[in-house]
Design an enzyme around this catalytic site. Structure first.
Site, PDB file in Angstrom:
ATOM      1  NE  ARG A  48      -7.390  -7.040   6.817  1.00 51.13           N
ATOM      2  CZ  ARG A  48      -6.487  -7.993   6.718  1.00 51.13           C
ATOM      3  NH1 ARG A  48      -6.182  -8.737   7.764  1.00 51.13           N
ATOM      4  NH2 ARG A  48      -5.872  -8.223   5.580  1.00 51.13           N
TER       5      ARG A  48
ATOM      6  CE  LYS B 256       2.453  -2.702  -4.380  1.00 54.29           C
ATOM      7  NZ  LYS B 256       2.163  -2.312  -2.988  1.00 54.29           N
TER       8      LYS B 256
ATOM      9  N   GLY C  67      -4.561  -4.498  -3.591  1.00 53.95           N
ATOM     10  CA  GLY C  67      -5.575  -3.468  -3.797  1.00 53.95           C
ATOM     11  C   GLY C  67      -4.871  -2.183  -4.143  1.00 53.95           C
ATOM     12  CG  HIS C  68      -2.655  -1.904  -7.005  1.00 62.66           C
ATOM     13  ND1 HIS C  68      -1.663  -1.997  -6.056  1.00 62.66           N
ATOM     14  CD2 HIS C  68      -2.577  -3.038  -7.739  1.00 62.66           C
ATOM     15  CE1 HIS C  68      -0.997  -3.131  -6.233  1.00 62.66           C
ATOM     16  NE2 HIS C  68      -1.544  -3.787  -7.237  1.00 62.66           N
TER      17      HIS C  68
ATOM     18  CD  GLN D 262       0.631  -9.224  -2.667  1.00 66.32           C
ATOM     19  OE1 GLN D 262       1.240  -9.858  -3.512  1.00 66.32           O
ATOM     20  NE2 GLN D 262      -0.624  -8.862  -2.869  1.00 66.32           N
TER      21      GLN D 262
ATOM     22  CG  ASP E  49      -1.817  -1.268   1.213  1.00 63.90           C
ATOM     23  OD1 ASP E  49      -2.192  -1.724   0.127  1.00 63.90           O
ATOM     24  OD2 ASP E  49      -2.064  -1.800   2.309  1.00 63.90           O
TER      25      ASP E  49
HETATM   26  P1  GDP Z   1      -0.680   0.114  -3.610  1.00 62.85           P
HETATM   27  O1  GDP Z   1      -1.320  -1.135  -3.122  1.00 62.85           O
HETATM   28  O2  GDP Z   1       0.776   0.171  -3.368  1.00 62.85           O
HETATM   29  O3  GDP Z   1      -1.021   0.417  -5.054  1.00 62.85           O
HETATM   30  O4  GDP Z   1      -1.291   1.302  -2.738  1.00 62.85           O
HETATM   31  P2  GDP Z   1      -2.836   1.541  -2.325  1.00 62.85           P
HETATM   32  O5  GDP Z   1      -3.576   2.002  -3.526  1.00 62.85           O
HETATM   33  O6  GDP Z   1      -3.372   0.362  -1.585  1.00 62.85           O
HETATM   34  O7  GDP Z   1      -2.682   2.691  -1.253  1.00 62.85           O
HETATM   35  C1  GDP Z   1      -2.098   3.907  -1.573  1.00 62.85           C
HETATM   36  C2  GDP Z   1      -3.124   5.036  -1.384  1.00 62.85           C
HETATM   37  O8  GDP Z   1      -2.446   6.256  -1.337  1.00 62.85           O
HETATM   38  C3  GDP Z   1      -4.137   5.154  -2.499  1.00 62.85           C
HETATM   39  O9  GDP Z   1      -5.377   5.530  -1.944  1.00 62.85           O
HETATM   40  C4  GDP Z   1      -3.568   6.265  -3.388  1.00 62.85           C
HETATM   41  O10 GDP Z   1      -4.572   7.002  -4.073  1.00 62.85           O
HETATM   42  C5  GDP Z   1      -2.919   7.139  -2.339  1.00 62.85           C
HETATM   43  N1  GDP Z   1      -1.723   7.873  -2.787  1.00 62.85           N
HETATM   44  C6  GDP Z   1      -0.703   7.440  -3.580  1.00 62.85           C
HETATM   45  N2  GDP Z   1       0.268   8.362  -3.659  1.00 62.85           N
HETATM   46  C7  GDP Z   1      -0.142   9.411  -2.888  1.00 62.85           C
HETATM   47  C8  GDP Z   1       0.439  10.661  -2.519  1.00 62.85           C
HETATM   48  O11 GDP Z   1       1.550  11.013  -2.912  1.00 62.85           O
HETATM   49  N3  GDP Z   1      -0.286  11.467  -1.672  1.00 62.85           N
HETATM   50  C9  GDP Z   1      -1.512  11.098  -1.182  1.00 62.85           C
HETATM   51  N4  GDP Z   1      -2.153  11.926  -0.346  1.00 62.85           N
HETATM   52  N5  GDP Z   1      -2.078   9.922  -1.508  1.00 62.85           N
HETATM   53  C10 GDP Z   1      -1.402   9.094  -2.340  1.00 62.85           C
HETATM   54  P1  IMO Z   2      -0.880  -4.375  -2.163  1.00 57.72           P
HETATM   55  O1  IMO Z   2      -0.497  -4.954  -3.500  1.00 57.72           O
HETATM   56  C1  IMO Z   2      -0.962  -4.858   2.172  1.00 57.72           C
HETATM   57  C2  IMO Z   2      -0.984  -8.987   3.651  1.00 57.72           C
HETATM   58  C3  IMO Z   2      -2.227  -9.456   4.405  1.00 57.72           C
HETATM   59  C4  IMO Z   2      -1.582 -10.427   5.387  1.00 57.72           C
HETATM   60  C5  IMO Z   2      -0.480 -11.072   4.537  1.00 57.72           C
HETATM   61  C6  IMO Z   2      -0.859 -12.413   3.936  1.00 57.72           C
HETATM   62  O2  IMO Z   2      -2.160  -3.612  -2.187  1.00 57.72           O
HETATM   63  O3  IMO Z   2       0.255  -3.628  -1.545  1.00 57.72           O
HETATM   64  P2  IMO Z   2      -2.447 -13.089   1.918  1.00 57.72           P
HETATM   65  O4  IMO Z   2      -3.933 -12.888   1.708  1.00 57.72           O
HETATM   66  O5  IMO Z   2      -1.605 -12.482   0.861  1.00 57.72           O
HETATM   67  O6  IMO Z   2      -2.094 -14.520   2.174  1.00 57.72           O
HETATM   68  O7  IMO Z   2      -2.127 -12.310   3.288  1.00 57.72           O
HETATM   69  O8  IMO Z   2      -0.196 -10.145   3.504  1.00 57.72           O
HETATM   70  N1  IMO Z   2      -1.242  -8.442   2.313  1.00 57.72           N
HETATM   71  C7  IMO Z   2      -1.188  -7.132   2.022  1.00 57.72           C
HETATM   72  N2  IMO Z   2      -0.990  -6.043   2.798  1.00 57.72           N
HETATM   73  N3  IMO Z   2      -1.081  -4.694   0.841  1.00 57.72           N
HETATM   74  C8  IMO Z   2      -1.244  -5.774   0.038  1.00 57.72           C
HETATM   75  O9  IMO Z   2      -1.229  -5.692  -1.312  1.00 57.72           O
HETATM   76  C9  IMO Z   2      -1.341  -7.054   0.617  1.00 57.72           C
HETATM   77  N4  IMO Z   2      -1.517  -8.313   0.128  1.00 57.72           N
HETATM   78  C10 IMO Z   2      -1.439  -9.138   1.177  1.00 57.72           C
HETATM   79  O10 IMO Z   2      -2.876  -8.394   5.048  1.00 57.72           O
HETATM   80  O11 IMO Z   2      -0.955  -9.711   6.419  1.00 57.72           O
HETATM   81 MG    MG Z   3      -2.785  -1.719  -1.778  1.00 52.24          MG
END
Ligand code: GDP
Ligand code: IMO
Ligand code: MG
Length: 430
Positions: free
Chosen positions: A302, A16, A40-41, A223, A13
């Site tokens: 969560r 990416k 989840g992106h 991840q 998170d």
């Molecule tokens: P990923 O799983 O690595 O793709 O990241 P997620 O999408 O799960 O979580 C990143 C969150 O941060 C998302 O809601 C993005 O829209 C947000 N985000 C990404 N870069 C920035 C930033 O530079 N500033 C802010 N405020 N939000 C950001």
């Molecule tokens: P992105 O790509 C954050 C965590 C789960 C748990 C562990 C194992 O959005 O960064 P799993 O279901 O993969 O067997 O769970 O890994 N986990 C993540 N945490 N971002 C993710 O993906 C994750 N994918 C799995 O919460 O701790």
């Molecule tokens: Mg994510």
């Protein structure tokens, strides 16, 4: 020719999806090489929010060919839900390619993921419950079902029978669950076959040919480094290789073709699920960063655990992935703070550790050593060049960069596609 690998530096998170989207119009292919719909992106384009799980983030850029590589585990119901959801919003998904060698998440593996977590009780991993671990376990046990098996009904039936002859014993005798019927699983999987057919191919070959033709390929990790099954905080990890090496095995791209490795590093740290977390905050700062950063899981909803930036982890990510460029995200989430502690080393039983302790018990007991930097108390979301940033924000970026051992090429200052500062081109050059 170039291959760029994009990974998460922490526990996921980091942003990416946004980083991939940002580079989108300079890319020809975006390949997801590990994980599945545990990812989840969130990508925000012109104020519109897109949540992607199984599809590579490159699907949002017209002209990019998105690829689900052999290293991914595919939940077919989720795949078509995501495709339908994007098509309904006017996104063209017809270029999607799926490796014939990717594994399928069968319903019994979703069930096993959930019941085994319940069975573990206090020792649970805190998985996303999507069947990821059991599906990769089947792959390693040579009991998995691959996408290509769906095109040969008799092979499919044999494979499901083999898996269930063992799993039904476990489900009924250990977990007290009803046995799963082979025919029901086979019928469910076969129901996707005709829709699936046009997408499936030898994606490793297609990528190799694309590279020969001078195309630009980005391999996008799900991840992150500390969730990697080999290099992460085992057993509190996911079940795949989320580090840069995973791109080679999970996409079929040889190491000699990789040019750049970009790691996305969030300006603070978050973690979902169980496991050690040295800089974790249990105070008003953690609550504050969770709220300003909207740090709630894209996949499970969560609340994410929150902590200060940890540069021991940042350096570790640099070393394990061979990072050439960092993207530092969410710097804007610090806008309201007077000062910002950054972890530069750990203390474990009176001993200073500048590197990740090899022993997991030490990592569990690590106390962060902080250096505290002044905040800037100013809205930076409109800054578009490094010089636009307040001096204290510039100093923060430079401080972090010095300790990471690789340049920070991108700085995120807001969730939108436009809210970034690009200091250097991650495709090489200055
Ligand atoms: P990923 O799983 O690595 O793709 O990241 P997620 O999408 O799960 O979580 C990143 C969150 O941060 C998302 O809601 C993005 O829209 C947000 N985000 C990404 N870069 C920035 C930033 O530079 N500033 C802010 N405020 N939000 C950001
Ligand atoms: P992105 O790509 C954050 C965590 C789960 C748990 C562990 C194992 O959005 O960064 P799993 O279901 O993969 O067997 O769970 O890994 N986990 C993540 N945490 N971002 C993710 O993906 C994750 N994918 C799995 O919460 O701790
Ligand atoms: Mg994510």
């Amino acid at each position: 020719m170039p291959v760029i690998v994009l990974v998460g530096a922490q526990w996921g998170d980091e942003g990416k999806g946004k980083a991939t989207d940002l580079l989108g119009d300079r890319l020809d292919y975006v390949v997801k090489f590990n994980g599945g719909n545990n990812a989840g992106h969130t990508v925000v384009i012109k104020g519109e929010k897109y949540a992607l799980h199984l599809l590579p983030s490159g699907i949002l850029t017209p002209g990019v060919t998105p690829v689900i590589g052999n290293g991914v585990v595919v939940d077919l119901a989720v795949l078509f839900q995501e495709i339908d959801g994007l098509e309904a919003r006017g996104i063209d998904t017809s270029r999607l390619r799926i490796s014939a060698n990717a594994h399928v998440i069968a319903s019994y593996n979703r069930t096993l993921d959930k019941v085994s977590e319940r069975y573990l009780g206090a020792r649970r991993i805190g998985t996303t419950g999507r069947g990821i671990g059991p599906t990769y376990a089947d792959k390693m046990n040579r009991l998995g079902v691959r996408i290509q098996d769906l095109f040969d009904e008799s092979i499919l039936r044999q494979k499901v029978e083999a898996a269930l002859s063992f799993k039904n014993q476990v489900l009924s005798k250990i977990y007290n669950r009803q046995a799963v019927k082979v025919e029901e699983v086979v019928a469910e999987l076969l129901s996707y076959v005709e829709r699936l057919r046009p997408y499936v191919g030898d994606t490793a070959l297609e990528l190799s040919q694309a590279l020969d033709a001078g195309k630009v390929v980005l391999c996008e990790a799900g991840q992150a480094t500390l969730l990697d099954v080999d290099h992460g905080t085992y057993p509190f990890v996911t079940s795949s290789n989320a580090t840069a090496g995973g791109a080679c095995t999970g996409a079929g791209i040889p190491p000699t073709r990789i040019d750049r490795v970009v790691a996305v590093l969030k300006a603070f740290t978050s973690r979902v699920g169980e496991g050690p977390f040295p800089t974790e905050l249990h105070d008003k700062f953690g609550d504050y960063l969770r709220e300003v950063g909207h740090e709630y899981g894209t996949t499970t909803g969560r609340p994410r655990r929150i902590g200060w930036l940890d540069l021991v982890i940042g350096r570790y990510a640099q070393r394990i992935n061979g990072v050439t460029d960092f993207a530092l995200t969410k710097l804007d989430n610090y806008d309201g703070l007077d000062e910002i502690p950054v972890c530069v080393a750990y203390e474990v039983n009176g001993v200073r550790h500048d590197e990740m302790p090899v022993n997991q018990t030490d990592f569990h007991h690590a106390t962060p050593i902080f250096e505290t930097l002044p905040g800037w108390k100013q809205d930076i979301s409109g800054c578009r060049s490094f010089d636009d940033l307040p001096k204290d924000a510039q100093r923060f970026v430079e401080f972090v960069e010095q300790r990471l051992g690789a340049r920070i090429s991108i700085v995120g200052v807001g969730p939108g596609r436009e809210a970034v500062i690009e200091r250097h081109s991650v495709l090489g050059g200055a």
